[in-house]
Design an enzyme around this catalytic site. Structure first.
Site, mmCIF file in Angstrom:
data_model
loop_
_atom_site.group_PDB
_atom_site.id
_atom_site.type_symbol
_atom_site.label_atom_id
_atom_site.label_comp_id
_atom_site.label_asym_id
_atom_site.label_seq_id
_atom_site.Cartn_x
_atom_site.Cartn_y
_atom_site.Cartn_z
ATOM 1 N N LEU A 53 0.858 -1.188 0.000
ATOM 2 C CA LEU A 53 0.000 0.000 0.000
ATOM 3 C C LEU A 53 0.892 1.235 0.000
ATOM 4 C CD1 LEU A 53 -3.173 0.351 2.224
ATOM 5 C CD2 LEU A 53 -1.836 2.304 1.462
ATOM 6 N N GLU A 55 1.592 4.042 -3.153
ATOM 7 C CA GLU A 55 1.420 4.397 -4.559
ATOM 8 C C GLU A 55 2.715 4.869 -5.211
ATOM 9 O OE1 GLU A 55 -2.448 4.105 -2.707
ATOM 10 O OE2 GLU A 55 -0.664 5.267 -2.139
ATOM 11 N N GLN A 77 -5.361 2.151 -7.002
ATOM 12 C CA GLN A 77 -6.671 1.625 -6.613
ATOM 13 C C GLN A 77 -7.781 2.646 -6.840
ATOM 14 O OE1 GLN A 77 -7.440 -0.061 -2.479
ATOM 15 N NE2 GLN A 77 -6.878 -1.881 -3.650
ATOM 16 N N PHE A 78 -7.476 3.930 -6.627
ATOM 17 C CA PHE A 78 -8.374 5.040 -6.949
ATOM 18 C C PHE A 78 -7.506 6.226 -7.375
ATOM 19 C CE2 PHE A 78 -10.711 2.460 -3.941
ATOM 20 C CZ PHE A 78 -11.991 2.404 -4.479
ATOM 21 N N HIS A 124 -12.027 8.702 -2.701
ATOM 22 C CA HIS A 124 -12.169 7.627 -3.670
ATOM 23 C C HIS A 124 -12.812 8.107 -4.976
ATOM 24 C CE1 HIS A 124 -11.504 5.554 0.084
ATOM 25 N NE2 HIS A 124 -11.412 4.388 -0.525
#
Length: 288
Positions: A53, A55, A77-78, A124
């Protein structure tokens, strides 16, 4: 759309052994939206890689792999989490061809879901595409249909330069259309006329194309014929296609999910003003 994306990833991995996937939960879980479901079992952990986790680590690692000759497809992921990797994306990935005076290209695709109306928490749903259009060297692509998702993603993975490929969260399972069962690419910088019209041009991208089409249907009941444009890509931008439509209709509305201030709609409005000013019968309107 989610099926078109998954099938395209699989097809490109079969076609080219240099293509690999990496990101948070893309392997064992198959992605938070299941876009990569089953691909780790099919291609192995060396080609579908579960990352920490972090980025910045995901994008930085993908950059190194791209420079070594591979074709990584890295998933954020977003898009709202992209702030953690913005330095890597804007100052490393996008600039490497220029920095190396053409010695190195970066054949790398960054996938990221974004957009609202999907009951997601804070960060998100952020529509931050305008931030990345301000980054020289990075192509920004946003499909609005399942068929375009296949053609544009194929083009992205095969591109020798980095592509930010943005996918509408609410479109993953709500957007359905016929997807040709053939190998095909859709070039960047060529918009799609989603709906023909005569009285006003509505310009949108991603899931907002379908919102614009609903508005056009309501306008039709009042005798107003709206033309809906799906830009497909913001960088490169189809200035010619936009100009042609606005000259025809004389009116322009730009629709996007991002905040109004400094949204990409402002760039569209400026472009229309420069290219089609004498055809405008009313001020350009932004809906954001």
């Amino acid at each position: 759309m989610i099926e078109a994306i998954r099938q395209t990833l699989s097809a490109e991995m079969h076609r080219d052994p240099k293509v690999l996937l990496m990101g948070e939960d893309v392997g064992k879980l198959g992605g938070v939206f299941r876009a990569t479901q089953g691909l780790q079992a099919e291609f192995g952990e060396d080609r579908v890689i579960d990352m920490p986790l972090a980025e910045g680590v995901i994008i930085g690692s993908a950059l190194g792999l791209a420079l070594s000759g591979l074709r990584p497809v890295a998933e954020l992921q977003f898009l709202g989490f992209g702030a953690q990797a913005f330095h890597q994306m804007s100052q490393q990935v996008a600039r490497y061809r220029y920095r190396s005076q053409g010695r190195f290209s970066v054949p790398m695709t960054i996938r990221a879901p974004f957009g609202g109306l999907a009951k997601t928490p804070e960060m998100h749903a952020d529509a931050l595409e305008a931030l990345y259009t301000h980054t020289p060297g990075l192509q920004v692509v946003l499909p609005a249909t399942a068929s375009d998702a296949k053609g544009l993603l194929t083009m992205a993975i095969r591109s020798d330069d980095p592509v930010l490929f943005l996918e509408p969260i609410r479109g993953y399972r709500l957007i359905k259309d016929e997807v040709p069962n053939i190998d095909f690419e859709i070039p960047f910088g060529k918009l799609r006329v989603h709906r023909e019209g005569e009285h006003v041009t509505i310009i949108a991208w991603s899931a907002s194309v379908h919102t614009a089409n609903l508005a056009a249907e309501e306008l039709a009941l009042k005798g107003i014929s709206a033309e809906v444009l799906d830009l497909r890509s913001l960088v490169p931008l189809d200035v010619e296609g936009i100009t042609k439509s606005v000259i025809k209709t004389g009116r322009c509305v730009v629709v996007h999910e991002a905040p109004l201030t400094s949204g990409f709609g402002g760039e569209i409005a400026a472009t229309v003003q420069e290219e089609a000013f004498f055809s405008l019968q009313a001020p350009i309107l932004r809906v954001a």
